[in-house]
Design an enzyme around this catalytic site. Structure first.
Site, mmCIF file in Angstrom:
data_model
loop_
_atom_site.group_PDB
_atom_site.id
_atom_site.type_symbol
_atom_site.label_atom_id
_atom_site.label_comp_id
_atom_site.label_asym_id
_atom_site.label_seq_id
_atom_site.Cartn_x
_atom_site.Cartn_y
_atom_site.Cartn_z
ATOM 1 N N HIS A 55 0.824 -1.210 0.000
ATOM 2 C CA HIS A 55 0.000 0.000 0.000
ATOM 3 C C HIS A 55 0.858 1.260 0.000
ATOM 4 O O HIS A 55 0.508 2.249 -0.642
ATOM 5 C CB HIS A 55 -0.920 -0.005 1.223
ATOM 6 C CG HIS A 55 -1.840 1.177 1.272
ATOM 7 N ND1 HIS A 55 -2.978 1.272 0.511
ATOM 8 C CD2 HIS A 55 -1.774 2.328 1.988
ATOM 9 C CE1 HIS A 55 -3.587 2.413 0.764
ATOM 10 N NE2 HIS A 55 -2.870 3.076 1.649
ATOM 11 N N TYR A 58 4.327 0.752 -3.151
ATOM 12 C CA TYR A 58 4.042 0.498 -4.567
ATOM 13 C C TYR A 58 5.095 -0.436 -5.175
ATOM 14 O O TYR A 58 5.469 -0.303 -6.342
ATOM 15 C CB TYR A 58 3.979 1.815 -5.359
ATOM 16 C CG TYR A 58 2.826 2.701 -4.973
ATOM 17 C CD1 TYR A 58 1.642 2.695 -5.691
ATOM 18 C CD2 TYR A 58 2.901 3.551 -3.876
ATOM 19 C CE1 TYR A 58 0.565 3.498 -5.348
ATOM 20 C CE2 TYR A 58 1.834 4.356 -3.504
ATOM 21 C CZ TYR A 58 0.672 4.327 -4.241
ATOM 22 O OH TYR A 58 -0.389 5.108 -3.887
ATOM 23 N N GLU A 102 -8.248 8.153 -3.973
ATOM 24 C CA GLU A 102 -7.575 7.068 -3.266
ATOM 25 C C GLU A 102 -8.577 5.986 -2.887
ATOM 26 O O GLU A 102 -9.783 6.159 -3.035
ATOM 27 C CB GLU A 102 -6.862 7.598 -2.007
ATOM 28 C CG GLU A 102 -5.514 8.225 -2.304
ATOM 29 C CD GLU A 102 -4.586 8.177 -1.109
ATOM 30 O OE1 GLU A 102 -5.071 8.009 0.022
ATOM 31 O OE2 GLU A 102 -3.360 8.313 -1.315
ATOM 32 N N HIS A 104 -10.011 2.987 -0.002
ATOM 33 C CA HIS A 104 -10.117 2.477 1.371
ATOM 34 C C HIS A 104 -10.958 1.207 1.316
ATOM 35 O O HIS A 104 -11.936 1.047 2.049
ATOM 36 C CB HIS A 104 -10.743 3.533 2.296
ATOM 37 C CG HIS A 104 -9.934 3.782 3.519
ATOM 38 N ND1 HIS A 104 -10.458 3.841 4.781
ATOM 39 C CD2 HIS A 104 -8.610 3.974 3.686
ATOM 40 C CE1 HIS A 104 -9.501 4.074 5.663
ATOM 41 N NE2 HIS A 104 -8.372 4.170 5.025
ATOM 42 N N HIS A 106 -10.327 -2.416 1.652
ATOM 43 C CA HIS A 106 -10.345 -3.488 2.649
ATOM 44 C C HIS A 106 -10.953 -3.040 3.978
ATOM 45 O O HIS A 106 -11.776 -3.758 4.554
ATOM 46 C CB HIS A 106 -8.930 -4.045 2.849
ATOM 47 C CG HIS A 106 -8.426 -4.869 1.706
ATOM 48 N ND1 HIS A 106 -8.285 -4.362 0.440
ATOM 49 C CD2 HIS A 106 -8.030 -6.167 1.639
ATOM 50 C CE1 HIS A 106 -7.819 -5.313 -0.359
ATOM 51 N NE2 HIS A 106 -7.649 -6.416 0.337
ATOM 52 N N GLN A 250 -9.375 2.276 11.466
ATOM 53 C CA GLN A 250 -9.314 3.587 12.088
ATOM 54 C C GLN A 250 -10.709 4.100 12.422
ATOM 55 O O GLN A 250 -11.681 3.785 11.745
ATOM 56 C CB GLN A 250 -8.631 4.596 11.151
ATOM 57 C CG GLN A 250 -7.277 4.137 10.647
ATOM 58 C CD GLN A 250 -7.357 3.473 9.291
ATOM 59 O OE1 GLN A 250 -8.222 2.634 9.056
ATOM 60 N NE2 GLN A 250 -6.452 3.831 8.402
ATOM 61 N N ASP A 278 0.269 15.119 6.041
ATOM 62 C CA ASP A 278 -0.812 14.538 6.839
ATOM 63 C C ASP A 278 -0.388 13.154 7.308
ATOM 64 O O ASP A 278 0.513 12.533 6.744
ATOM 65 C CB ASP A 278 -2.105 14.463 6.038
ATOM 66 C CG ASP A 278 -2.103 13.307 5.058
ATOM 67 O OD1 ASP A 278 -1.255 13.319 4.148
ATOM 68 O OD2 ASP A 278 -2.923 12.398 5.210
ATOM 69 N N SER A 323 -4.220 6.338 13.597
ATOM 70 C CA SER A 323 -5.274 7.188 14.149
ATOM 71 C C SER A 323 -5.474 8.394 13.242
ATOM 72 O O SER A 323 -4.513 8.968 12.718
ATOM 73 C CB SER A 323 -4.897 7.657 15.557
ATOM 74 O OG SER A 323 -4.894 6.574 16.455
ATOM 75 N N GLN A 324 -6.718 8.800 13.113
ATOM 76 C CA GLN A 324 -7.079 9.835 12.144
ATOM 77 C C GLN A 324 -6.895 11.249 12.694
ATOM 78 O O GLN A 324 -6.545 11.450 13.846
ATOM 79 C CB GLN A 324 -8.539 9.629 11.733
ATOM 80 C CG GLN A 324 -8.774 8.327 11.005
ATOM 81 C CD GLN A 324 -8.141 8.319 9.633
ATOM 82 O OE1 GLN A 324 -8.588 8.992 8.710
ATOM 83 N NE2 GLN A 324 -7.077 7.558 9.476
#
Length: 749
Positions: A55, A58, A102, A104, A106, A250, A278, A323-324
């Site tokens: 992920h 690459y 992008e 998400h 799984h 998350q 980020d 964690s977001q």
């Protein structure tokens, strides 16, 4: 347990380490030892494991992705390209727009609400990190069979997560897709995109330069949710037969993210930030290593300074946590006090956790003990590169030989009518209002077009009405039949959708969703799709600015269809001149632009009526796509068309149905000479659109098409309260509306 320091690692070279459990291969572990000249510490092993995951690194795809740079078209609009958090393009008047798509996937299968919500949160922070204010989101989604029981679990949760997070942020959701296919049953695709706007001088990059500059972590506290997270989760195949590594997904807090956005934009406005990143996949491991790698020096971090939600977290867990709602900024010492002051104003926790050094190493300490000492590029940018074997699958020839042209066609006008109703009521062609009505599409007051229009469009300057449009498209059925052509068709459709709205296509972002790269057949699909997309972008003059690769999308040995999702961004000088899809006035003349051929491979008709997938997808003609786009843009700008709708899944009858229902008016259609009614209605030939032309503009419009060499065939008129195919059948709009709108609510009831 004693702390595994760098000193301890040097002194104990033979200590066993859980490299395989962390997803590393034996040769990768040996390579890490070679780089460091010793065994890694536990913290270093954690960092390499997430950063060298599929992920993040690459490693299976980058040998193919380099084509996007090697074949990059010349573009005056490109300001920032591949390699940053998101691409940036010039849209005029001093404005720059950043955008990206992008995945998400799984996490959204395991925990649909949080997986989808944090997918939105992550892409929004990518856009924010470029220096832009996020202004809109889009969401291309793919689920298993519409009538499968698990779809009732996954789809509502995903939609609620996207809506819940995006609505709380106050971001309009203006576009995307909802596709159903049994190939996505155990592996739904939840792709998310975001658009941000800034002035040219406000662009920020992810780099840590300037010895003595401080490293500030700000936003939410770090917790145990998402340890390993998407970086590990998206780097392996789901398996029905045995347990699999499934780290905690998350947990998102959109209100914290809203504060983070406003806080970040204020520190940008006061020029307090020298570099920013980020925290998404791989968390602090990614942010620290990428910032240091892209900068001109090293970095020292005091990990015990990181604010925690869970005091029991180990250093390894802190480094791996995803964690977001967290960001990492590089700030000059004399600006730190003001930076912290602004964070306090917005109730955002901010902590100095380190500083940029004049060395070449990323050094991390835990209560004074050194636990990481690595070359940052080896973590962030010099991971493994795999030249995976790939080969055209043995079954490909038989699949392409199973031509949809052999399928039985309707034998009567009555059967033709029945198949039209069956098509427009099928899950993929039916109204997605059940989904899109859960999203706030018009918050902020600048949304000009949103679902179910061809493209989403937002105004970015209220004085001049400058705007941008975006469309996301992809057809896994086409790509299964021919990955090279399938990727080009995805680009062509998104390009066509943007042009149909009146905007000029500028640039591309992509999300490449495929099965396991360890399968040579899947790797062939990926190689062909990437080659096709790179070739087409070069020919259309739309550079790829960035994107995402999502591999291992399969359960056991059953892979999804190869699904390259392509987002095209376009610019429009005046959004008041945009073109909607609705047939809004009786008397408008309907013209079919482009050539219609007998092309049914991978078509909606073959799927809905015969549950068939075989043959070849529609032929790609990129010169025709460019010409069609130019005509649609000029017609919109000069007021020659009142409505336009591209032709894609479902063919002409699907497009006309959507435009009639959107405008509340019927249409009388005449089958052109040289075509039979079936081909006229259901063909999915590319490079086509249907437009509604005011009678006063007919001559000017047809003269323009004739002069440019674009076939334009008058096929009818907007009239009445039914779709009437003369000599064949008539279907009242009320009957069409019931068929079109009842399907999704009925399936999810």
């Amino acid at each position: 347990m004693s702390l595994d320091t760098v000193k301890h690692a040097t002194e104990t070279p033979d200590v066993g380490q859980p490299w395989a459990e962390l997803g590393l291969k034996k040769d990768e572990y040996e390579r890490i030892r070679e780089i460091l000249g010793r065994r890694p510490t536990g913290a270093e092993l954690a960092m390499y494991s997430v950063m060298w995951s599929e992920h993040c690194s690459y490693k299976s795809s980058k040998v193919h992705l380099k084509q996007f740079s090697e074949k990059k078209p010349d573009s005056d609009a490109m300001l920032v390209g591949i390699g940053e958090n998101a691409g940036v393009v010039d849209v005029g008047q001093g404005y720059a727009v950043t955008f990206k798509v992008e995945s998400h996937n799984h996490p959204s299968y395991i925990e649909p609400y949080q997986g989808a919500a944090t997918g939105v949160g992550g892409i929004v922070r990518d856009i924010l990190a470029m220096g832009a204010r996020p202004v809109a989101v889009v969401d291309p989604l793919r689920f298993g069979a519409a009538d499968h029981p698990d779809t009732k679990r996954v789809l509502p949760g995903v939609v609620a997560g996207i809506g819940g997070y995006g609505n709380c942020l106050g971001l309009p959701n203006i576009g995307g897709e909802v596709v159903f296919d049994s190939c996505y049953q155990g592996n739904p695709l939840v792709n998310a995109g975001c658009i941000g706007v800034m002035k040219h001088e406000d662009i920020h990059l992810a780099k840590a330069s300037g010895a003595g500059n401080k490293v500030i972590l700000y936003g939410a506290r770090t917790g145990g949710d998402g340890i390993g997270g998407v970086s590990v989760l998206a780097s392996e195949t789901f398996d029905d037969t045995k347990p699999t590594k499934r780290p905690a997904v998350q947990v998102g807090d959109p209100f914290q993210e809203k504060l983070l956005i406003e806080c970040t934009l204020e520190v940008f406005a006061e020029k307090l930030v020298a570099g920013i990143q980020d925290l998404g996949g791989a968390g602090l491991s990614c942010a620290t290593s990428e910032l240091a790698s892209a900068g001109s020096g090293g970095m020292r971090v005091e990990l015990d300074a990181v604010p925690l939600r869970d005091a029991t977290l180990s250093p390894e867990e802190i480094l791996m946590s995803e964690s977001q709602e967290r960001m990492c900024a590089i700030v000059e010492p004399d600006k730190v006090a003001r930076f912290l002051e602004i964070c306090e104003k917005w109730d955002v926790i901010a902590t100095v956790i380190g500083e940029v050094t004049d060395g070449e190493r990323l050094e991390i300490f835990w209560h004074g003990e050194q636990i990481v000492d690595v070359p940052p590029r080896s973590v962030a940018h010099e991971g493994p590169t795999y030249h995976r074997p790939y080969a055209r699958p043995e079954w490909q020839d038989a699949l392409q030989a199973d031509d949809a042209a052999k399928l039985p066609r309707p034998a009567s006008s009555r059967e033709l009518r029945e198949q039209v109703l069956k098509l427009v009521a099928s899950p993929n062609q039916a109204s997605k209002a059940w989904v899109t009505d859960q999203y706030d599409r018009f918050v902020q007051g600048n949304t000009v077009l949103a679902q179910p229009e061809d493209a989403g469009m937002v105004r970015i300057d209220e004085e001049t009405n400058l705007g941008v449009a975006i469309a996301t498209d992809g057809n896994g059925r086409y790509a299964k039949l021919d990955p090279y052509a399938g990727a080009q068709l995805a680009l062509a459709e998104a390009y066509r959708n943007v042009a149909a709205s009146g905007a000029k296509p500028l640039a591309v972002s992509d999300c490449l969703n495929f099965g396991s790269p360890e399968d040579p057949a899947v790797m062939w699909q990926f190689a062909e799709a990437t080659r096709g997309l790179a070739d087409a972008c070069l020919e259309l003059g739309t550079p790829v600015t960035g994107g995402n690769v999502s591999l291992y999308n399969q359960t056991g040995d059953v892979a999804i269809h190869p699904t390259p999702v392509v987002a095209v961004l376009g610019v429009i000088d005046d959004v008041t001149r945009r073109t909607p899809i609705a047939f809004a006035e009786e008397g408008q003349l309907l013209y079919l632009l482009g050539d219609t051929r007998e092309e049914f491979g991978g078509s909606a008709w073959s799927q809905v009526v015969h549950d068939h997938l075989g043959g070849l997808p529609p032929r790609v003609d990129l010169d025709r796509e460019r010409l069609l786009g130019e005509i649609l843009i000029a017609a919109s700008r000069d007021g020659m068309v009142d409505a336009a709708h591209d032709l894609s899944d479902g063919g002409l009858v699907q497009a006309v149905t959507e435009s009639c229902l959107r405008g509340g008016n019927g249409a009388r259609l005449i089958v052109p000479d040289g075509l039979d009614a079936f081909t006229f209605l259901f063909s999915e030939s590319a490079g086509r659109a249907v437009v509604a032309v005011p009678r006063s503009e007919e001559l000017r419009f047809t003269d323009m098409c004739g002069a440019r060499g674009l076939p334009a065939t008058r096929i009818g008129v907007v009239d009445g309260d039914a779709i009437d195919v003369q000599g064949e059948f008539s279907i009242p709009l009320a009957e069409l509306r019931e068929a079109h709108e009842a399907t999704i609510p009925g399936l999810l009831a």
